[in-house]
Design a protein around this motif. Structure first.
Motif, short mmCIF file in Angstrom:
data_model
loop_
_atom_site.label_atom_id
_atom_site.label_comp_id
_atom_site.label_asym_id
_atom_site.label_seq_id
_atom_site.Cartn_x
_atom_site.Cartn_y
_atom_site.Cartn_z
N VAL A 73 0.69 -1.16 -0.18
CA VAL A 73 0.57 0.18 -0.26
C VAL A 73 0.86 1.15 0.03
N ILE A 74 0.48 1.94 -1.35
CA ILE A 74 1.02 3.28 -0.62
C ILE A 74 0.65 4.26 -0.97
N ALA A 75 0.19 4.93 0.38
CA ALA A 75 -0.51 5.49 1.04
C ALA A 75 -0.35 7.19 1.14
N ILE A 76 -0.27 8.26 0.69
CA ILE A 76 -0.52 9.71 0.08
C ILE A 76 -0.98 10.61 1.04
N GLU A 77 -0.23 10.96 2.55
CA GLU A 77 -1.20 11.62 3.35
C GLU A 77 -0.82 12.98 3.75
N ARG A 78 -2.02 14.26 2.95
CA ARG A 78 -0.51 15.72 3.44
C ARG A 78 -1.33 15.86 4.79
N ASP A 79 -1.61 14.99 5.58
CA ASP A 79 -1.54 15.93 7.28
C ASP A 79 -0.77 15.31 8.23
N GLN A 80 0.63 16.15 8.47
CA GLN A 80 1.33 15.87 9.16
C GLN A 80 1.34 14.97 10.28
N ARG A 81 -0.24 15.60 11.06
CA ARG A 81 -0.14 15.24 11.97
C ARG A 81 -0.60 13.23 11.85
N CYS A 82 -1.11 13.32 11.11
CA CYS A 82 -0.96 11.47 10.47
C CYS A 82 0.33 11.06 10.54
N LEU A 83 1.09 11.11 10.42
CA LEU A 83 2.22 10.57 9.52
C LEU A 83 3.04 9.82 11.32
N ALA A 84 2.69 10.23 11.90
CA ALA A 84 3.26 9.09 13.35
C ALA A 84 2.42 7.86 13.85
N ALA A 85 1.10 8.93 13.82
CA ALA A 85 -0.24 7.43 14.01
C ALA A 85 0.18 6.09 12.30
N VAL A 107 1.47 14.77 -6.46
CA VAL A 107 2.42 13.89 -5.98
C VAL A 107 2.41 12.38 -7.01
N ASP A 108 3.38 12.04 -7.87
CA ASP A 108 2.67 10.82 -9.39
C ASP A 108 3.81 9.66 -8.38
N PRO A 109 2.58 8.76 -7.90
CA PRO A 109 2.72 7.34 -8.28
C PRO A 109 3.43 6.46 -8.53
N ALA A 110 3.88 7.25 -9.91
CA ALA A 110 4.52 5.78 -11.16
C ALA A 110 5.59 5.48 -10.47
#
Ligand code: SAM
Length: 280
Positions: A73-85, A107-110
């Motif tokens: 799974v490549i998970a792209i998240e903009r909210d820095q607060r979620c990264l630790a979780a 972000v280009d997922p390729a």
């Protein structure tokens, strides 16, 4: 039991990491594990598939996708607060979860896929959901890097995506989606399933790439923009904004000049786009 199954409950993760939902980021989290599992199942068998998930948030759907057997799974998240979780999930299965911090519109997922078969699965942030879909539908070359998309939208947007000619919801988005994909509604999700609940019902949609009627995408967008820009007018009137000989354009496309935008099927828009290309 896998390493993913004994992660702490999502409510605890949200509390511990201070993930109070932000409207500006379209945050409506899914905490019901039955529902996240159902969404993951709707994506079909995931063995050997790399899933691109936009907006994993606290990671409910991410966990479900891993539990359903996604290769990665490549998970792209903009909210820095979620990264630790999210890092806590990745720590359990580092080879299968990659977290990409950034704006999915940019972000280009390729490069992360390395040519592996890929699928997009997401409970989208509604403020950028249409923009993301248009980006994925506009990928060049076609067929795209993904084999299907399973996406949650507000119901009204989902209806526009899957709409057929002759209906109120049929518009530019239906033409673009219908040109490049077979799109269908899977199921509705009530506002109460989300934390916090959005104001409207949501719907899960599946889009599968198809062989499009031949035409240039930009020309297709120009003709559908002109036609739906004045959707109540006849084509011979609405297409005037294109600045070409409308009578010739419509005749070359084999369409009725008295027809209105919402009566023209995707194939008709492709014919208009081809005729326009020949005239400019
Ligand atoms: N997948 C989670 C779930 O189902 O509970 C969260 C879904 S929530 C509707 C949308 C998520 O997208 C949020 O985590 C939000 O921070 C993230 N997000 C918003 N805009 C984004 C963007 N431009 N790029 C990547 N993620 C974004």
């Amino acid at each position: 039991m896998t390493a993913i199954d004994d992660l702490p409950p999502l409510r605890e993760v949200i509390r511990r990491h201070g993930l109070a939902a932000r409207r500006s980021l379209g945050q409506n989290f899914l905490l019901d594990l039955n529902l996240t599992a159902r969404i993951a199942r709707s994506a079909g068998p995931l063995d050997g598939i790399t899933v691109v998930e936009v907006g994993p948030g606290p990671g409910g759907l991410t966990r479900a996708l891993l539990a359903a057997g996604a290769r990665r799974v490549i998970a792209i998240e903009r909210d820095q607060r979620c990264l630790a979780a999210l890092a806590e999930i990745a720590a359990r299965d580092p080879a299968r979860l990659a977290i990409v911090a950034g704006d999915a519109l940019k972000v280009d997922p390729a490069p992360y896929l390395k040519g592996a078969p890929a699928r997009i699965v997401a409970n989208l942030p509604y403020n950028v959901a249409t923009a993301l879909l248009v980006t994925w539908l506009s990928v060049e070359p076609w067929p795209p890097w993904y084999d299907s998309m399973i996406l949650m939208f507000q119901r009204e947007v989902a209806e526009r995506i899957v709409a057929s000619p002759g209906t109120k919801s049929y518009g530019r988005l239906s033409v673009l989606a219908g040109w490049r994909t077979h799109a269908r509604m899977l199921f509705d999700v009530a506002p109460t399933a989300f934390v916090p609940p959005p104001k409207v019902t949501s719907s899960l949609v599946r889009l599968e790439p198809r062989t499009p009627f031949p035409c240039d995408r930009r020309a297709l967008e120009r003709v559908s923009q002109a036609a739906f820009g004045q959707r109540r007018k006849m084509l011979r009137q609405s297409l005037r904004t294109l600045g070409v000989d409308t009578q010739h354009l419509i005749a070359a496309s084999g369409l009725d000049p008295a027809a209105r935008a919402e009566e023209i099927p995707v194939e008709g828009y492709a014919a208009l786009a081809r005729a326009l290309e020949e005239m400019v």
